[in-house]
Design an enzyme around this catalytic site. Structure first.
Site, short mmCIF file in Angstrom:
data_model
loop_
_atom_site.label_atom_id
_atom_site.label_comp_id
_atom_site.label_asym_id
_atom_site.label_seq_id
_atom_site.Cartn_x
_atom_site.Cartn_y
_atom_site.Cartn_z
N GLU A 177 -5.38 -4.36 -1.25
CA GLU A 177 -4.61 -3.55 -1.78
C GLU A 177 -3.45 -2.49 -1.87
O GLU A 177 -3.20 -2.50 -2.85
CB GLU A 177 -6.14 -2.08 -2.59
N ASP A 178 -3.22 -2.18 -0.66
CA ASP A 178 -2.76 -2.10 -0.41
C ASP A 178 -1.06 -2.00 0.61
O ASP A 178 -0.39 -1.68 0.53
CB ASP A 178 -2.45 -0.36 0.19
#
Length: 166
Positions: A61-62
């Site tokens: 996600e990051d």
């Protein structure tokens, strides 16, 4: 790869992937370690693949780390858990959370990773982030409705419920 090596590899991958990110004022790895510590606190740290996925729970996600890279290094089960807890596309938080709410229940043990993450986040927010605490309180009924299964991590759920109602 034995369990200790699997966890060490996941921890190193996570530290590298998140090396430029911060969790508040601290290195991002502080949050990842806190999530792993939650698993262990509740007696759920015996499965090296769950621990490895918890180290990497925010990576897809990051960061630039991909599901494929995680699967190649750590196996499909770890990659599936990390992928399951990864937000989907969306213009707001509610839209982004729709994907993990659908995928986590279909992915064995992914709920343990997500619960450890949420507990670590709420515990941290309770220290000095009242706005985040309010957000987690607003989200909790949906979070629980979508992810709770009777008999799965009941002690973790009870702890999270207590934090939220506190």
């Amino acid at each position: 790869m034995n369990g200790a090596d699997l966890i060490a590899t996941a921890k190193a991958m996570a530290a590298h992937a998140h090396s430029t990110q911060r969790y508040g004022e601290r290195p991002y790895t502080v949050h990842l370690a806190a999530a792993v510590a939650v698993l262990r606190r509740f007696g759920l740290g015996d499965d090296p693949e769950v621990v490895a996925a918890t180290w990497l729970h925010d990576a897809i996600e990051d960061t630039d780390l991909t599901r494929e890279a995680i699967a190649s290094a750590l196996g499909e089960r770890v990659a599936a858990m990390v992928d399951a807890v990864t937000d989907g596309p969306g213009e707001n938080r509610t839209q982004r959370k729709a994907r993990p709410y659908q995928v986590i229940p279909q992915t064995p043990d992914a709920v343990l990773v997500k619960l450890a993450d949420r507990i670590a986040n709420v515990e941290s927010a309770l220290e000095n982030r009242p706005g985040l605490v309010r957000m987690y309180r607003r989200e909790h009924p949906t979070f629980r409705e979508k992810l709770y299964t009777v008999g799965v991590a009941d002690e973790m759920w009870a702890h999270l419920d207590g934090l939220i109602s506190g």
